[in-house]
Design a protein around this motif. Structure first.
Motif, PDB file in Angstrom:
ATOM      1  N   HIS A   1      -4.302  -0.142  -1.545  1.00 43.23           N
ATOM      2  CA  HIS A   1      -3.757  -0.177  -2.894  1.00 43.23           C
ATOM      3  C   HIS A   1      -2.394   0.505  -2.922  1.00 43.23           C
ATOM      4  O   HIS A   1      -2.119   1.405  -2.123  1.00 43.23           O
ATOM      5  CB  HIS A   1      -4.683   0.540  -3.882  1.00 43.23           C
ATOM      6  CG  HIS A   1      -6.086   0.020  -3.889  1.00 43.23           C
ATOM      7  ND1 HIS A   1      -7.076   0.546  -3.078  1.00 43.23           N
ATOM      8  CD2 HIS A   1      -6.677  -0.971  -4.598  1.00 43.23           C
ATOM      9  CE1 HIS A   1      -8.212  -0.116  -3.292  1.00 43.23           C
ATOM     10  NE2 HIS A   1      -7.997  -1.036  -4.214  1.00 43.23           N
TER      11      HIS A   1
ATOM     12  N   THR B   1      -6.494   2.726   1.362  1.00 41.69           N
ATOM     13  CA  THR B   1      -7.464   1.634   1.471  1.00 41.69           C
ATOM     14  C   THR B   1      -6.956   0.342   0.847  1.00 41.69           C
ATOM     15  O   THR B   1      -7.742  -0.420   0.275  1.00 41.69           O
ATOM     16  CB  THR B   1      -8.796   2.041   0.816  1.00 41.69           C
ATOM     17  OG1 THR B   1      -8.550   2.456  -0.542  1.00 41.69           O
ATOM     18  CG2 THR B   1      -9.440   3.193   1.569  1.00 41.69           C
TER      19      THR B   1
ATOM     20  N   ASN C   1      -3.019  -7.696  -9.686  1.00 42.29           N
ATOM     21  CA  ASN C   1      -3.756  -7.027 -10.765  1.00 42.29           C
ATOM     22  C   ASN C   1      -3.266  -5.582 -10.854  1.00 42.29           C
ATOM     23  O   ASN C   1      -3.439  -4.801  -9.916  1.00 42.29           O
ATOM     24  CB  ASN C   1      -5.258  -7.073 -10.477  1.00 42.29           C
ATOM     25  CG  ASN C   1      -6.073  -6.435 -11.589  1.00 42.29           C
ATOM     26  OD1 ASN C   1      -5.620  -6.341 -12.731  1.00 42.29           O
ATOM     27  ND2 ASN C   1      -7.272  -5.977 -11.269  1.00 42.29           N
TER      28      ASN C   1
ATOM     29  N   THR D   1       0.838  -1.188   0.000  1.00 44.13           N
ATOM     30  CA  THR D   1       0.000   0.000   0.000  1.00 44.13           C
ATOM     31  C   THR D   1       0.879   1.247   0.000  1.00 44.13           C
ATOM     32  O   THR D   1       2.093   1.179   0.194  1.00 44.13           O
ATOM     33  CB  THR D   1      -0.920   0.045   1.236  1.00 44.13           C
ATOM     34  OG1 THR D   1      -0.106   0.129   2.421  1.00 44.13           O
ATOM     35  CG2 THR D   1      -1.800  -1.190   1.307  1.00 44.13           C
TER      36      THR D   1
ATOM     37  N   LEU E   1     -11.048   1.502  -9.344  1.00 48.44           N
ATOM     38  CA  LEU E   1     -11.073   1.055  -7.952  1.00 48.44           C
ATOM     39  C   LEU E   1     -12.192   0.051  -7.696  1.00 48.44           C
ATOM     40  O   LEU E   1     -12.188  -0.626  -6.659  1.00 48.44           O
ATOM     41  CB  LEU E   1     -11.216   2.260  -7.021  1.00 48.44           C
ATOM     42  CG  LEU E   1     -10.014   3.217  -7.020  1.00 48.44           C
ATOM     43  CD1 LEU E   1     -10.264   4.399  -6.116  1.00 48.44           C
ATOM     44  CD2 LEU E   1      -8.753   2.476  -6.605  1.00 48.44           C
ATOM     45  N   ARG E   2     -13.147  -0.060  -8.624  1.00 48.65           N
ATOM     46  CA  ARG E   2     -14.187  -1.089  -8.510  1.00 48.65           C
ATOM     47  C   ARG E   2     -13.815  -2.355  -9.266  1.00 48.65           C
ATOM     48  O   ARG E   2     -14.617  -3.283  -9.348  1.00 48.65           O
ATOM     49  CB  ARG E   2     -15.516  -0.536  -9.050  1.00 48.65           C
ATOM     50  CG  ARG E   2     -16.086   0.610  -8.224  1.00 48.65           C
ATOM     51  CD  ARG E   2     -17.528   0.914  -8.612  1.00 48.65           C
ATOM     52  NE  ARG E   2     -17.628   1.479  -9.963  1.00 48.65           N
ATOM     53  CZ  ARG E   2     -17.616   2.776 -10.237  1.00 48.65           C
ATOM     54  NH1 ARG E   2     -17.491   3.653  -9.242  1.00 48.65           N
ATOM     55  NH2 ARG E   2     -17.736   3.215 -11.478  1.00 48.65           N
ATOM     56  N   SER E   3     -12.581  -2.377  -9.829  1.00 52.06           N
ATOM     57  CA  SER E   3     -12.157  -3.532 -10.637  1.00 52.06           C
ATOM     58  C   SER E   3     -11.121  -4.389  -9.922  1.00 52.06           C
ATOM     59  O   SER E   3     -10.336  -5.067 -10.568  1.00 52.06           O
ATOM     60  CB  SER E   3     -11.592  -3.038 -11.978  1.00 52.06           C
ATOM     61  OG  SER E   3     -12.555  -2.302 -12.691  1.00 52.06           O
ATOM     62  N   ASP E   4     -11.099  -4.321  -8.594  1.00 47.54           N
ATOM     63  CA  ASP E   4     -10.228  -5.160  -7.770  1.00 47.54           C
ATOM     64  C   ASP E   4      -8.758  -5.047  -8.150  1.00 47.54           C
ATOM     65  O   ASP E   4      -8.090  -6.036  -8.436  1.00 47.54           O
ATOM     66  CB  ASP E   4     -10.671  -6.628  -7.867  1.00 47.54           C
ATOM     67  CG  ASP E   4      -9.904  -7.525  -6.898  1.00 47.54           C
ATOM     68  OD1 ASP E   4      -9.537  -7.039  -5.804  1.00 47.54           O
ATOM     69  OD2 ASP E   4      -9.648  -8.700  -7.251  1.00 47.54           O
ATOM     70  N   PRO E   5      -8.202  -3.821  -8.151  1.00 41.31           N
ATOM     71  CA  PRO E   5      -6.769  -3.693  -8.465  1.00 41.31           C
ATOM     72  C   PRO E   5      -5.908  -3.865  -7.223  1.00 41.31           C
ATOM     73  O   PRO E   5      -6.352  -3.612  -6.085  1.00 41.31           O
ATOM     74  CB  PRO E   5      -6.670  -2.257  -8.994  1.00 41.31           C
ATOM     75  CG  PRO E   5      -7.710  -1.520  -8.191  1.00 41.31           C
ATOM     76  CD  PRO E   5      -8.835  -2.500  -7.945  1.00 41.31           C
ATOM     77  N   ASP E   6      -4.685  -4.311  -7.429  1.00 41.29           N
ATOM     78  CA  ASP E   6      -3.678  -4.299  -6.371  1.00 41.29           C
ATOM     79  C   ASP E   6      -2.773  -3.085  -6.521  1.00 41.29           C
ATOM     80  O   ASP E   6      -2.368  -2.469  -5.534  1.00 41.29           O
ATOM     81  CB  ASP E   6      -2.827  -5.575  -6.428  1.00 41.29           C
ATOM     82  CG  ASP E   6      -3.643  -6.818  -6.145  1.00 41.29           C
ATOM     83  OD1 ASP E   6      -4.078  -6.971  -4.992  1.00 41.29           O
ATOM     84  OD2 ASP E   6      -3.858  -7.615  -7.075  1.00 41.29           O
TER      85      ASP E   6
END
Length: 602
Positions: A447, A445, A382, A352, A418-423
């Protein structure tokens, strides 16, 4: 002397044992035997790690060329390989950038033969044609050259990259004017065509949008291909009172390359607007477009951004050339010091946080971000990027192109990402307060966020986020590091010269008086100029960096809305170096000059 040659003196001096003496002495060897012999010779020097030599051996067995394998593995330079081959086969070494290539000689051997053998005829002396080859151990190729011309042949060895550059120029000329005509004849035809058909061509262009005007089409194509070949990042078509000035931005500096007659300026601009799918009838307001171009002759796949601007002398056009086929560099290749690279690697491998890269336009910020992505990208995570434009294509990474006309802005794309499950999220640029807030919140949060910002130095980035509306306590908690950078031109390794600066010169270069007084006799390097660097004294660019790694004290200062000066003093106390300090270290290492450092950091 290049950096690779200094690391590999055996290739630089060409002192490898000359087995067999003449070229004919290798007749008993096939390609694989020749490769194995050279690998054994290199292994005996113990100058190359065994693992790298093994990789080169495997690559050479597949391609049949040890020279290409050594260069691709980063073991040696093309110039060093050429010196080794010249010494081994007792052939002269030809520096094509210095001796030049005679067009009359170049047309004496068919182009397809030159491409297959990797050779270039560069001089015709009497009845003898001198041909530079990249690999004289390729006996079949040498025989093919002798059979392809009726002239006696004298061989020399030249760097493979130099030969390929000259071959690409011949290919470009043949594609533009017809492969059967000679270079000299084609140049004469071009001059005659432009002189005889200029007025008629211009009329035709205005009538049919420039599609059928062959001379102007060739003129525009030649400028674009020359820019691609020279490694230009931008091409400027600037109307003057009596001419259309063409300038290339190479290594961050504009160079004049051509002056097109004023009467042809409307045709050139119309042709460029047709290619970019712009409105050719609209000349009163700016327009933006793009061209996808396969510059195969220059070895580049280009995505060209075109911007027009109405001026008092006519329409000015600027083309930004993005090389889609270019691979992103690694962190090791950026020019970071070992300590700075280790700290940056530690920052980008955290799960993060936010890493911000700052600097002016054209300072290589996006390149640094992609080097970081290259470091951390792996199948288990991701990675999503949002960019304008997409400069590098990375496999395994989801890249989003901004489209302002369709409403896809940085902020809108970032919310969707941010709604596409990124790392890991890479934001091409933080341009507004909304993008800044979303990026900082994403870093808090779970990422890892990488982005760029326009500030003069690293400490300024923290105060800039506050000015953009990000809460100070969020800035201190989210940002894990800030990297400020500039791009300075590297001294040409072929012509730079050593000198001993005086104390006054060091003081003028902002070196502290104590250090200047203690540096009596220090040796630095300065530019001189040669054909390889186009008489500029510089070739290529290198990064100059300042890394601020966030600590608890710095986070507290950021949360307390401390000034840039306070944050800078605290960061310097934790070991942060200024841009000037990092640049002076590169000056002392002979990578750039004091004048260039002052140009990019003042």
């Amino acid at each position: 002397m290049s950096e690779r040659e200094s690391e590999f003196p055996q290739l630089r001096t060409g002192s490898a044992p000359a087995t067999g003496g003449s070229l004919g002495g290798d007749a008993s060897f096939g390609v694989s035997e020749s490769v194995e012999l050279l690998v054994d010779l290199l292994a005996a020097t113990r100058l190359i790690p065994e693992d790298k030599l093994a990789l080169a051996r495997g690559r050479a067995r597949q391609s049949g060329s040890l020279a290409s394998a050594l260069v691709e593995e980063g073991i040696a330079s093309s110039e060093g390989i050429a010196r080794m081959y010249a010494a081994r086969h007792r052939l002269p070494l030809a520096d094509l950038a210095l001796v030049g290539v005679d067009h009359e000689a170049a047309k004496l051997v068919p182009l397809h033969v030159l491409e297959r053998v990797v050779a270039i005829p560069y001089a015709l002396e009497g009845d003898v044609v001198r041909i530079a080859v990249a690999d004289p151990s390729n006996l079949h190729g040498m025989d093919e050259l002798r059979l392809a011309t009726r002239h006696p042949v004298e061989l020399a060895v030249a760097a493979r990259e130099d030969i390929l550059l000259e071959i690409r120029r011949l290919v470009r000329a043949s594609e533009a004017f017809g492969s059967r005509a000679s270079v000299t004849e084609l140049e004469e035809q071009e001059r005659e065509a432009e002189a005889a058909e200029a007025a008629e061509a211009l009329t035709d262009l205005e009538a049919d949008d420039g599609v059928s005007d062959a001379p102007l089409v060739r003129l525009v194509n030649s400028v674009i291909f020359q820019a691609a070949e020279d490694g230009a990042s931008d091409v400027h078509f600037e109307p003057q009172e009596d001419t259309l000035l063409v300038r290339f931005r190479i290594d961050g500096v504009l160079h004049e390359v051509q002056r097109i007659p004023k009467r042809l300026a409307p045709g050139v601009t119309t042709r460029l607007k047709v290619l970019a799918k712009l409105d050719i009838a609209e000349r009163r307001k700016p327009q933006d477009g793009r061209i996808s171009l396969n510059a195969a002759a220059a070895g580049r796949m280009l995505d060209v951004r075109v911007a027009t601007l109405p001026t008092v002398e006519g329409e000015s056009i600027v083309m930004r050339l993005l090389d889609k086929s270019k691979r992103p560099p690694t962190l090791q290749e950026l020019g970071l010091s070992d300590e700075m690279r280790a700290t940056l690697t530690e920052i980008v491998t955290r799960p993060t946080g936010a890493l911000l890269v700052t600097g002016p336009t054209g300072s290589g910020k996006s390149t640094t971000l992609f080097a970081a992505l290259n470091q951390i990208s792996r199948p288990e995570i991701n990675v999503i990027t949002v960019e304008d434009p997409v400069e590098y294509r990375l496999p395994g990474i989801n890249q989003v192109q901004i489209n302002a006309r369709a409403g896809l802005t940085f902020a809108a794309a970032l919310r969707s990402i941010l709604r596409s499950d990124p790392d890991v999220v890479m934001v091409g640029e933080i341009r507004d307060g909304e993008t800044a807030k979303i990026s900082v919140e994403a870093a808090l949060t779970g990422h890892l966020v990488l982005s760029t910002l326009h500030t003069n130095d690293a400490p300024s980035a923290l105060t800039r986020l506050n000015e953009m509306g990000v809460e100070p306590f969020l800035t201190g908690a989210a940002v894990t590091g800030v990297l400020a950078q500039r791009l300075g031109r590297k001294l040409c390794s072929h012509c730079c010269e050593m000198y001993t600066p005086s104390v006054d010169e060091l003081l003028a270069a902002r070196v502290s008086p104590d250090v200047a007084a203690a540096s009596d006799g220090m040796v630095l390097y300065r530019k001189r100029g040669c054909p390889r660097c186009n008489q500029t004294g510089y070739k290529g660019r290198i990064g100059i960096f300042q890394l601020l790694a966030m600590t608890e004290d710095l986070a507290g200062l950021a949360a307390a809305k401390a000034s840039r000066e306070e944050i800078e003093r605290a960061a310097l106390g934790t070991g942060m170096r200024t841009l000037w300090d990092d640049g002076i270290a590169k000056v002392a290492a002979g990578l750039t000059s004091v004048e260039e450092l002052a140009r990019v950091t003042v």
